[in-house]
Scaffold this active site. Structure first.
Site, PDB file in Angstrom:
ATOM      1  CD  GLU A  72      -3.290  -0.726   1.879  1.00  0.00           C
ATOM      2  OE1 GLU A  72      -3.697   0.024   1.870  1.00  0.00           O
ATOM      3  OE2 GLU A  72      -3.295  -1.906   2.676  1.00  0.00           O
ATOM      4  CG  ASP A  91      -6.161   0.164   8.496  1.00  0.00           C
ATOM      5  OD1 ASP A  91      -6.135   0.011   9.928  1.00  0.00           O
ATOM      6  OD2 ASP A  91      -6.290   0.727   7.398  1.00  0.00           O
TER       7      ASP A  91
HETATM    8  C1  GLA Z   1      -6.848   4.235   7.688  1.00  0.00           C
HETATM    9  C2  GLA Z   1      -5.086   4.214   8.292  1.00  0.00           C
HETATM   10  C3  GLA Z   1      -4.604   3.598   9.354  1.00  0.00           C
HETATM   11  C4  GLA Z   1      -4.415   4.722  10.108  1.00  0.00           C
HETATM   12  C5  GLA Z   1      -5.749   5.003  10.094  1.00  0.00           C
HETATM   13  C6  GLA Z   1      -6.435   6.067  10.969  1.00  0.00           C
HETATM   14  O1  GLA Z   1      -6.931   3.862   8.295  1.00  0.00           O
HETATM   15  O2  GLA Z   1      -5.047   3.002   6.853  1.00  0.00           O
HETATM   16  O3  GLA Z   1      -3.115   3.185   9.093  1.00  0.00           O
HETATM   17  O4  GLA Z   1      -3.366   5.650  10.580  1.00  0.00           O
HETATM   18  O5  GLA Z   1      -6.482   6.003   9.211  1.00  0.00           O
HETATM   19  O6  GLA Z   1      -6.010   6.064  12.002  1.00  0.00           O
END
Ligand code: GLA
Length: 355
Positions: free
Chosen positions: A152, A164
């Site tokens: 990503e 995530d």
């Molecule tokens: C997105 C990003 C995560 C994190 C959130 C905010 O989901 O992918 O890595 O930074 O935003 O907490």
């Protein structure tokens, strides 16, 4: 259309990865802090088989579209298939000893897209899991998350942290996943059984989302420079009060992150001590800070959060990267029906998802 319909044979490998909802700890991952997401039932599934024609053929059930390629060059306009190309590229780069093979790949998913519950990470984690299974490669779940982040961040080119990918690769459904993003140490914590989480969908402001996320990312990097620290995650609440920043906007963004880290630690303690009302209060404080200091909420989202609490939730907040998407509410199980009856007077049932 199934895998068999598209490719005329049965798949050899099937792997899935789940979406997540972040309970608390927003924009704290890429600043070396703490987060606490939990897995959702929504998942992405990859079915894969060997392709003997020296080409990759990928079919997306969602887009009802087939893409064929035999190189790893990213498209100019960010197609969905780039995520698969990115996974193949990162995988074969990392494991150079593995001889390149070609695949038929079928993607299916029931994860609502662009709602802040990490559909893209579930796609990357499930694809890498399928490659790992096919080649019987020795890859730890943690390293698989690191590779998914590479896809990503380096290949697709979106800013983000590792929350995530880590939970999608390692998390266990039904447990809170406390993660220290500085060293990737994590704990899986049981949430008391008499409470539940519920999601409410808000309007999505797609275009605003990635540009505003990147803006916040850049502001936090300025804050780290201002304080001469590698990570805001190492800054204590007491240090914040005596810190100087380039400007008031950067100070507000940093304030959110520094206090949010402290809230995640308190949230973890409150679950461990079965103080769930306290957990709810921290969710509310987190939302207030996300909305006021971080300015990552929208008026629709603030309204949902307010209404959910009015209907009986003990905590509610916007989850994920911000600027629309899902909100998450914490409700006592024996009050859930009452909350639900009230909330569907305001929002249609198809916008509400039980975790
Ligand atoms: C997105 C990003 C995560 C994190 C959130 C905010 O989901 O992918 O890595 O930074 O935003 O907490």
């Amino acid at each position: 259309m199934s895998f068999e319909n598209i490719f005329n044979h049965k798949h050899q490998i099937k792997e899935s990865a789940n979406a997540r909802v972040n309970l608390i700890g927003e924009h704290t991952d890429y600043t070396g802090g703490y987060v606490m997401p939990t897995l959702l039932g929504f998942k992405n599934t990859i079915k894969l088989s060997k392709n003997n024609e020296k080409e990759f053929v990928v079919y997306s059930e969602h887009f009802k579209e087939k893409k064929i390629f035999n190189d790893f060059i990213k498209s100019k306009d960010n197609e969905w298939a780039d995520y698969i190309k990115g996974c193949l590229f990162v995988f074969f780069e990392e494991y150079k000893k593995i001889k390149l093979e070609y695949f038929n790949i079928y993607i299916s998913s029931n994860i609502p897209l662009e709602r802040g519950i990490s559909s893209s990470s579930a796609l990357c984690v499930s694809t890498l899991k399928a490659l790992k299974s096919y080649f019987n490669a020795q890859i730890s779940e943690k390293h698989l998350a690191v590779l998914a982040k590479k896809v990503e961040y380096d290949y697709i080119g979106v800013s983000g942290g590792i929350m995530d990918q880590m939970i999608s690769s390692i998390g266990i459904y039904g447990k809170a996943f406390f993660l220290d993003c500085k060293n990737l140490k994590f704990e899986l914590i049981n949430f008391p059984a008499n409470w539940k989480f519920c999601l409410i969908d808000s309007k999505v402001q797609r275009n605003l989302r990635s540009s505003s996320y990147n803006e916040r990312f850049a502001e936090l990097k300025i804050a780290e420079k201002d304080l001469n620290v590698e990570h805001l995650g190492s800054v204590k609440v007491s240090d914040f009060l005596i810190s100087k920043f380039s400007n008031t906007v950067v100070a507000s963004r940093a304030k959110h992150v520094i206090f949010e880290n402290d809230r995640v630690l308190q949230a973890k303690e409150s679950i461990l001590n079965n103080k769930i009302l306290k957990f709810g209060k921290l969710m509310n404080e987190s939302h207030e800070s996300y909305s006021n200091d971080f300015e990552a909420s929208t008026s629709d989202v603030d309204e949902i959060v307010k209404n959910s609490i009015k209907c009986g939730a003990v905590g509610a907040r916007l989850t994920g990267g911000g600027f629309g998407g899902f909100t998450v509410s914490l409700i006592k199980k024996d009050q859930f029906l009452d909350w639900y009856k009230k909330i569907i007077q305001l929002y249609s049932p198809d916008k509400i998802f039980e975790v």
